[in-house]
Motif scaffolding. Structure first.
Motif, mmCIF file in Angstrom:
data_model
loop_
_atom_site.group_PDB
_atom_site.id
_atom_site.type_symbol
_atom_site.label_atom_id
_atom_site.label_comp_id
_atom_site.label_asym_id
_atom_site.label_seq_id
_atom_site.Cartn_x
_atom_site.Cartn_y
_atom_site.Cartn_z
ATOM 1 N N SER A 45 0.844 -1.189 0.000
ATOM 2 C CA SER A 45 0.000 0.000 0.000
ATOM 3 C C SER A 45 0.888 1.250 0.000
ATOM 4 C CB SER A 45 -0.919 -0.007 1.224
ATOM 5 O OG SER A 45 -1.719 1.158 1.270
ATOM 6 N N PRO A 46 0.577 2.221 -0.882
ATOM 7 C CA PRO A 46 -0.518 2.159 -1.849
ATOM 8 C C PRO A 46 -0.172 1.239 -3.011
ATOM 9 C CG PRO A 46 0.723 4.178 -2.165
ATOM 10 C CD PRO A 46 1.290 3.526 -0.936
ATOM 11 N N ALA A 47 -1.184 0.601 -3.589
ATOM 12 C CA ALA A 47 -0.953 -0.368 -4.658
ATOM 13 C C ALA A 47 -0.437 0.291 -5.925
ATOM 14 C CB ALA A 47 -2.241 -1.134 -4.957
ATOM 15 N N THR A 48 -0.536 1.622 -6.016
ATOM 16 C CA THR A 48 0.007 2.343 -7.167
ATOM 17 C C THR A 48 1.425 2.828 -6.908
ATOM 18 O OG1 THR A 48 -1.023 4.379 -6.336
ATOM 19 C CG2 THR A 48 -2.251 3.098 -7.977
ATOM 20 N N GLY A 49 1.961 2.513 -5.742
ATOM 21 C CA GLY A 49 3.290 2.984 -5.375
ATOM 22 C C GLY A 49 4.346 1.909 -5.494
ATOM 23 N N VAL A 50 5.370 2.022 -4.648
ATOM 24 C CA VAL A 50 6.490 1.077 -4.650
ATOM 25 C C VAL A 50 6.038 -0.246 -4.050
ATOM 26 C CG1 VAL A 50 8.805 0.635 -3.740
ATOM 27 C CG2 VAL A 50 8.164 2.950 -4.475
ATOM 28 N N ASP A 51 6.454 -1.332 -4.682
ATOM 29 C CA ASP A 51 6.125 -2.667 -4.168
ATOM 30 C C ASP A 51 7.032 -2.983 -2.988
ATOM 31 O OD1 ASP A 51 5.690 -5.308 -3.616
ATOM 32 O OD2 ASP A 51 5.882 -6.019 -5.670
ATOM 33 N N ASN A 52 6.590 -2.582 -1.796
ATOM 34 C CA ASN A 52 7.373 -2.830 -0.595
ATOM 35 C C ASN A 52 7.289 -4.268 -0.126
ATOM 36 O OD1 ASN A 52 8.778 -0.416 0.417
ATOM 37 N ND2 ASN A 52 6.750 0.506 0.365
ATOM 38 N N ALA A 53 6.516 -5.088 -0.798
ATOM 39 C CA ALA A 53 6.431 -6.503 -0.443
ATOM 40 C C ALA A 53 7.568 -7.301 -1.065
ATOM 41 C CB ALA A 53 5.082 -7.075 -0.880
ATOM 42 N N LEU A 54 7.784 -7.099 -2.375
ATOM 43 C CA LEU A 54 8.790 -7.880 -3.095
ATOM 44 C C LEU A 54 10.033 -7.088 -3.452
ATOM 45 C CD1 LEU A 54 6.659 -9.904 -5.693
ATOM 46 C CD2 LEU A 54 7.299 -10.535 -3.358
ATOM 47 N N GLN A 55 9.941 -5.765 -3.499
ATOM 48 C CA GLN A 55 11.044 -5.005 -4.064
ATOM 49 C C GLN A 55 11.674 -4.005 -3.115
ATOM 50 O OE1 GLN A 55 9.520 -3.511 -7.854
ATOM 51 N NE2 GLN A 55 10.085 -5.443 -8.821
#
Length: 549
Positions: A288-298
């Protein structure tokens, strides 16, 4: 490639309607809010321009009138007049005509918004008609009004005037897609889309590029899509006739994905990942936000005290046990090196043991034990967690980067990495895998699709020694029963374990919050950048995901 799935109020006028060929469109319906009527962009005067005129900024009135006149001409089918009100008439003419002919667009309806500075937003309803099939393409974009070489107001031509994000050389095309769409399903064969699960939209687009040509079957759809400048098919904008997609099975679980999306919703710079501890299969990815940086994988951030899972395993391999003395004294150092501080909630406990230090997350209790690390470092144990190899997950992720110093190297870097600081760079995917390895004793490199689809080597490692695995699970269980994870993990059973973390960043107002845990056959981790204590920020995210499993 396959794609985953104003002062004067009122209406200025409804202008002519009618069909025309490649030169333009018919049927125009435009609304605006102007200070005065009339006016025309690009009309100018007859005097010779000066440098000041050419560099000037158009007035608010000029922006409104020029933008509105351009949109009026475009929607009304007068391509030549519309292009003449831009700073690149020839290019604009080609673009407007190509939009109509290549896109099989017979008319447009345009509704301007209120100008802001030099920009005028507007919405477009484009009528697409291809081989007797009709549909509407609706979107919002904007134009910018500047001045031309004469100093007269003019629309700055760019492909994005036609459609947002359109780049030079791109075009809007309607026709049969190059290949069938991609139908993406979870591990239970339930169809998933990026619209349903916004955090997966980027990943699903990557799947289409990466695996579309490898899969067999399906029939192409008839679509309006973006053709990229290199001739490849880009984003699908609207579908006129639905084809039969190729089927891509993933390791994802739609139920856990929904829970993960809900858990991070509304949080800033948060990410979470869930894994199957038995296989390494990625069950959920949300940020979150889903339009932002992928803090889950990246994300590439220091993991804080969650990394003490690896450090504890190394210390156990070096001969310590959960009951081994490990005094917790604020301000302690190792071999006269850097002095370390504990969280304000951790009180001094000279009689602490390793289990107590792990449960309450005492930094100094860990760094003082650096002499017990096998081989003088963390590398050999990190290797057993898969952290010294590149991972081939099935969608782009940064490599695990535990830049472990060699024995005899930078001692302060070593002790910093023992508590998840220093040059360590991790993300929730990596830390969920660390928890999964702790739970089972065996590293399974995370995967998001079937192994057969992935090119290249899959990382592997030797299992943790059985005694080490058992003791490590007892430490993580202690964090749940009487440690920093106890409040957020209340109600979980005896097979649950966890570790909290917060990673300090130089100059940041608050540390990053981390949390990783397992319960049954699911492990999960979360990061909330600037979230502070991990149990309060990242912990509820992980707990919500685990409760949904």
């Amino acid at each position: 490639m396959p794609m985953s799935r104003g002062a004067k109020a009122g209406i200025i006028g409804t202008v002519f309607a009618g069909m025309l060929g490649v030169a333009g469109f018919g049927a125009y319906n435009i609304f605006s809010a102007l200070d005065t009527g009339g006016g025309g962009g690009g009309s100018g005067g007859t005097s010779s321009p000066t440098a000041a005129q050419a560099d000037r900024t158009p007035s608010a009135k000029e922006v409104s009138e020029t933008g509105t006149d351009f949109l009026t001409a475009w929607a009304g089918g007068d391509v030549v007049r519309a292009a003449g009100m831009t700073d690149a008439a020839s290019t604009a003419t080609d673009g407007l005509r190509g939009f109509a002919s290549d896109g099989h667009i017979t008319k447009v309806e345009i509704t301007p918004g209120t100008p802001a500075g030099q920009a005028m937003p507007y919405t477009v309803v484009a009528h697409v008609d291809y081989q007797g099939k009709e549909t509407l393409l609706q979107y919002a974009t904007s134009l910018t009004v500047g001045v031309d070489a004469k100093g007269d107001p003019a629309v700055k031509w760019a492909p994005s005037v036609l459609y947002p994000g359109l780049a030079d050389g791109d075009r809007i095309v309607t026709g049969t897609a190059r290949t069938p769409d991609l139908d993406i399903v979870d591990r239970n064969d339930k169809t998933m889309t990026g619209q349903q699960y916004p955090s997966l939209a980027r990943i699903f687009d990557d799947f289409a590029t990466r695996y579309g040509d490898k899969l067999k079957g399906g029939t192409p759809s008839v679509e309006t899509y973006i053709e990229k400048s290199d001739g490849s098919q880009g984003k699908t904008l609207v579908t006129l006739v639905k084809g039969k997609g190729k089927r891509l099975r993933t390791t994802l679980d739609s139920g856990l994905q929904a829970a993960a999306e809900k858990a991070v919703a509304g949080k800033s710079q948060a990410g979470t990942v869930a894994l199957d501890t038995r296989t390494g299969g990625i069950l959920a990815v949300a940020y979150s936000p889903a339009t932002g940086v992928d803090n889950a994988l990246q994300a590439k951030e220091a993991p804080g005290s969650t990394f003490k899972i690896v450090t504890a395993a190394a210390l156990i391999e070096g001969g310590l046990s959960p009951s081994s003395p490990a005094p917790c004294v604020n301000g302690a150092n190792y071999k006269y090196g850097r002095a370390y501080h504990n969280d304000s909630g951790v009180h001094d406990n000279p009689g602490a043991n390793l289990a107590w230090d792990f449960a309450v997350s005492c930094n100094t209790g860990f760094i003082k034990q650096a002499g017990h690390l096998p081989g003088g470092g963390l590398t050999s144990t990190a290797r057993q967690f898969g952290l010294t190899q590149a991972w081939n997950v099935g969608t782009p992720t940064p490599d695990a980067q535990p830049t472990m110093p060699d024995p005899g190297g930078d001692q302060d870097e070593l002790t910093s990495e023992m508590i998840g600081q220093g040059r360590l760079q991790m993300n929730p995917l990596i830390m969920a895998s660390v928890a999964a390895t702790a739970a089972t004793g065996t590293f399974h490199q995370p995967l998001i699709v079937d192994r057969d689809l992935i090119d290249g080597t899959i990382a592997s490692s030797h299992s943790l020694p059985s005694g080490v695995s058992t003791k490590l699970r007892s430490l993580m269980r202690g964090a749940v029963t009487n440690g920093t994870a106890s409040s957020v993990m209340r109600g979980f059973g005896s097979d649950a374990g966890a570790k909290t973390g917060s990673a300090e960043l130089e100059g940041a107002a608050a540390p990053n919050g981390w949390f990783t845990a397992y319960d049954g056959h699911v492990a999960a981790a979360a990061l909330v950048q600037g979230g502070g204590h991990g149990f309060a920020s990242a912990g509820p995210i992980v707990a919500a995901v685990l409760r949904a499993s």
